[in-house]
Design a protein around this motif. Structure first.
Motif, short mmCIF file in Angstrom:
data_model
loop_
_atom_site.label_atom_id
_atom_site.label_comp_id
_atom_site.label_asym_id
_atom_site.label_seq_id
_atom_site.Cartn_x
_atom_site.Cartn_y
_atom_site.Cartn_z
N ALA A 12 0.83 -1.48 0.24
CA ALA A 12 -0.16 0.01 -0.18
C ALA A 12 0.81 1.51 -0.03
CB ALA A 12 -1.01 0.03 1.69
N ILE A 13 2.42 1.30 1.21
CA ILE A 13 2.49 2.36 0.94
C ILE A 13 3.09 2.62 -0.88
CG2 ILE A 13 5.11 3.09 1.71
CD1 ILE A 13 4.30 1.80 4.46
N LEU A 14 4.13 1.42 -1.00
CA LEU A 14 4.68 1.71 -1.92
C LEU A 14 3.74 2.15 -3.36
CD1 LEU A 14 6.58 -1.57 -2.38
CD2 LEU A 14 7.71 0.69 -2.27
N LYS A 15 2.43 1.71 -3.89
CA LYS A 15 1.57 2.31 -4.34
C LYS A 15 1.78 3.65 -4.54
CE LYS A 15 -0.56 -2.71 -5.50
NZ LYS A 15 -1.45 -3.45 -5.32
N ALA A 16 0.77 4.20 -3.03
CA ALA A 16 0.72 5.07 -2.84
C ALA A 16 1.73 6.22 -3.33
CB ALA A 16 0.19 5.46 -1.45
N ILE A 17 2.91 5.56 -2.51
CA ILE A 17 4.52 6.56 -3.28
C ILE A 17 4.06 6.91 -4.65
CG2 ILE A 17 6.41 7.81 -2.87
CD1 ILE A 17 6.28 6.23 0.15
N MET A 18 4.64 5.44 -5.49
CA MET A 18 4.52 5.79 -6.99
C MET A 18 3.44 6.29 -7.81
SD MET A 18 8.03 5.02 -6.68
CE MET A 18 8.80 3.69 -5.67
N ASN A 83 -6.58 5.80 4.95
CA ASN A 83 -7.41 6.51 4.16
C ASN A 83 -7.06 6.92 2.64
OD1 ASN A 83 -8.79 8.99 2.60
ND2 ASN A 83 -9.54 9.80 4.70
N LEU A 84 -7.78 7.01 1.14
CA LEU A 84 -6.81 6.53 0.33
C LEU A 84 -6.54 7.69 -0.20
CD1 LEU A 84 -8.22 3.14 -1.78
CD2 LEU A 84 -6.40 3.01 -0.10
N ASN A 85 -7.56 8.48 -0.39
CA ASN A 85 -7.67 10.17 -0.44
C ASN A 85 -6.06 11.02 0.17
OD1 ASN A 85 -9.97 10.20 -1.92
ND2 ASN A 85 -11.45 10.31 -0.41
N VAL A 86 -6.13 10.55 1.20
CA VAL A 86 -5.37 11.43 1.82
C VAL A 86 -3.94 10.81 2.13
CG1 VAL A 86 -4.25 11.68 3.59
CG2 VAL A 86 -6.41 11.47 4.03
N ALA A 87 -4.07 9.16 0.93
CA ALA A 87 -2.73 8.56 0.59
C ALA A 87 -2.05 9.11 -0.31
CB ALA A 87 -3.08 7.54 0.90
N TYR A 88 -3.59 9.51 -1.02
CA TYR A 88 -2.80 10.01 -2.45
C TYR A 88 -2.29 10.74 -3.13
CZ TYR A 88 -4.04 11.22 -7.08
OH TYR A 88 -3.44 11.37 -9.29
N ARG A 89 -2.98 11.97 -1.90
CA ARG A 89 -2.60 13.38 -1.91
C ARG A 89 -1.27 13.43 -1.37
NH1 ARG A 89 -6.17 16.82 2.51
NH2 ARG A 89 -4.44 18.36 1.44
N LEU A 90 -0.88 13.07 -0.24
CA LEU A 90 0.87 12.74 0.27
C LEU A 90 1.00 12.11 -0.84
CD1 LEU A 90 1.86 12.90 2.34
CD2 LEU A 90 1.53 11.17 3.66
N ALA A 91 1.56 11.04 -1.48
CA ALA A 91 1.85 10.70 -2.60
C ALA A 91 2.74 11.43 -3.94
CB ALA A 91 1.03 9.59 -3.22
N PHE A 111 2.21 9.09 7.03
CA PHE A 111 2.29 8.18 6.87
C PHE A 111 2.06 6.78 7.36
CE2 PHE A 111 1.01 5.63 3.03
CZ PHE A 111 1.20 6.43 1.30
N ALA A 112 2.42 6.54 8.19
CA ALA A 112 3.29 5.33 9.10
C ALA A 112 1.61 5.48 9.87
CB ALA A 112 4.26 5.89 9.50
N SER A 113 1.22 7.29 10.90
CA SER A 113 0.67 6.68 11.45
C SER A 113 -0.95 6.23 10.69
CB SER A 113 0.00 7.91 12.10
OG SER A 113 1.60 8.90 12.55
N MET A 114 -0.95 6.87 9.57
CA MET A 114 -2.11 5.91 8.92
C MET A 114 -2.25 5.30 9.01
SD MET A 114 -1.88 9.06 5.46
CE MET A 114 -3.17 7.96 4.70
N LEU A 115 -1.41 3.97 9.02
CA LEU A 115 -1.52 2.27 8.58
C LEU A 115 -2.19 1.45 9.86
CD1 LEU A 115 0.68 2.18 6.23
CD2 LEU A 115 -1.26 2.11 5.62
N SER A 120 -4.21 6.57 13.91
CA SER A 120 -5.37 6.45 12.31
C SER A 120 -6.06 7.37 13.26
CB SER A 120 -5.51 4.94 11.42
OG SER A 120 -5.90 4.16 12.75
N LYS A 121 -6.53 7.21 14.52
CA LYS A 121 -7.96 8.08 14.78
C LYS A 121 -7.59 8.99 15.00
CE LYS A 121 -7.06 6.43 19.91
NZ LYS A 121 -7.43 5.16 20.47
N TYR A 122 -6.01 9.50 15.23
CA TYR A 122 -5.91 11.13 15.18
C TYR A 122 -5.83 11.78 14.07
CZ TYR A 122 -5.25 9.48 20.06
OH TYR A 122 -5.35 8.39 21.22
N VAL A 123 -5.85 11.22 12.72
CA VAL A 123 -4.79 11.47 12.01
C VAL A 123 -6.11 11.76 10.90
CG1 VAL A 123 -4.37 11.26 9.37
CG2 VAL A 123 -3.04 10.14 11.23
N HIS A 124 -5.94 13.76 10.77
CA HIS A 124 -6.98 14.64 9.79
C HIS A 124 -6.48 14.84 8.91
CE1 HIS A 124 -9.37 17.59 9.08
NE2 HIS A 124 -10.22 17.78 10.82
#
Length: 266
Positions: A12-18, A83-91, A111-115, A120-124
């Motif tokens: 998931a990390i690799l896909k999001a970052i790439m 959260n895929l939307n946040v992961a995509y923005r971060l990527a 990124f690590a906290s999202m997983l 993850s409950k603290y990620v906004h």
């Protein structure tokens, strides 16, 4: 949330970052160069420049991945699908920006906290935009802020009373010494506080701390305060007054520190 294995988590990390491959920029630039009639050398220069940029991005992404994996490997918590939307923005941010090491670390922690099941409950979703609006000095200040909602830091407003016994005109607001010795631009510390307030990471209370000694440095005109006011006041014989205040972390600020600095808030 659905649970995922460590193997899927790494994927998931690799896909999001790439997610956004910079090689598409090379192809696009090549087509644009041909269509605009550039000569061979100009096209070659364009491609060489983008190739170098591509190699830099690949190394940067590898550093981010290694950072995230190191953080996750030190945790025993269960992992969750981010959260895929946040992961995509971060990527996309990681893909397109040259980042200071402090910012790189914050994005990796985010990124690590999202997983992480517990974190993850603290990620906004706002955290990505907040990081983009912080200076390196402001990051230093946030890191230095007490890791407790119950702990506050002293700040003062300064007034020029002139010949009046009460009131006066404002000279300076939100002067503090939080992490002052570690800031690269000490003169902007009041602006930094203003920005942290604007981002809702800290809030100001008009209640002063019980320990008056915490304000002594801020109210010492000859040794400290004069350095931070407008030059027109420095040589004036002025009747100054100080309004004592405190700053606290907001709920958002506590979550932000927990997630982006990997600091536990009591």
């Amino acid at each position: 949330m659905a649970m995922i294995s460590a193997e899927i988590q790494v994927q998931a990390i690799l896909k999001a970052i790439m997610a956004t491959n910079p090689i598409t920029s090379v192809i696009s630039t090549y087509v644009d160069s041909v269509c605009t009639g550039k000569d061979i050398q100009e096209i070659k220069d364009d491609i060489d420049g983008l190739k170098e940029r591509f190699e830099e991005l690949e190394k940067f992404k590898a550093d981010i991945i290694a950072n995230v994996e190191n953080i996750l490997s030190s945790r025993n918590n269960q992992l969750v699908l981010p959260n895929l939307n946040v992961a995509y923005r971060l990527a996309n941010i990681i893909e397109t920006k040259d980042l200071d090491d402090s910012l790189k670390s914050m994005y990796a922690n985010l990124f690590a906290s999202m997983l992480d099941k517990e974190k993850s409950k603290y990620v906004h979703p706002a955290f990505i935009g907040i990081i983009e609006q912080l200076t390196i000095d402001e990051i230093v200040m946030l890191r230095s802020f007490p890791n407790s909602a119950a702990l506050a830091w002293p700040v003062v407003d300064i007034y020029d009373r002139g010949r009046r016994t009460t009131g006066g005109s404002m000279v300076l607001t939100n002067l503090t010494d939080l992490a002052l010795e570690r800031l690269s631009d000490k003169q902007r510390i009041c602006c930094y506080i203003d920005n942290l307030i604007r981002l809702q990471l800290i809030f100001v209370s008009n209640c002063e701390l019980d320990d008056e000694n915490r304000y002594k440095k801020l109210e010492n005109w000859n040794e400290f305060t004069y350095q931070y006011v407008d030059r027109s006041y420095i040589h004036k014989s002025t009747n100054f007054s100080f309004h004592r205040k405190t700053i606290f972390l907001t709920n958002l600020g506590m979550s932000f520190k927990n997630v982006c600095f990997n600091q536990k808030i009591d």
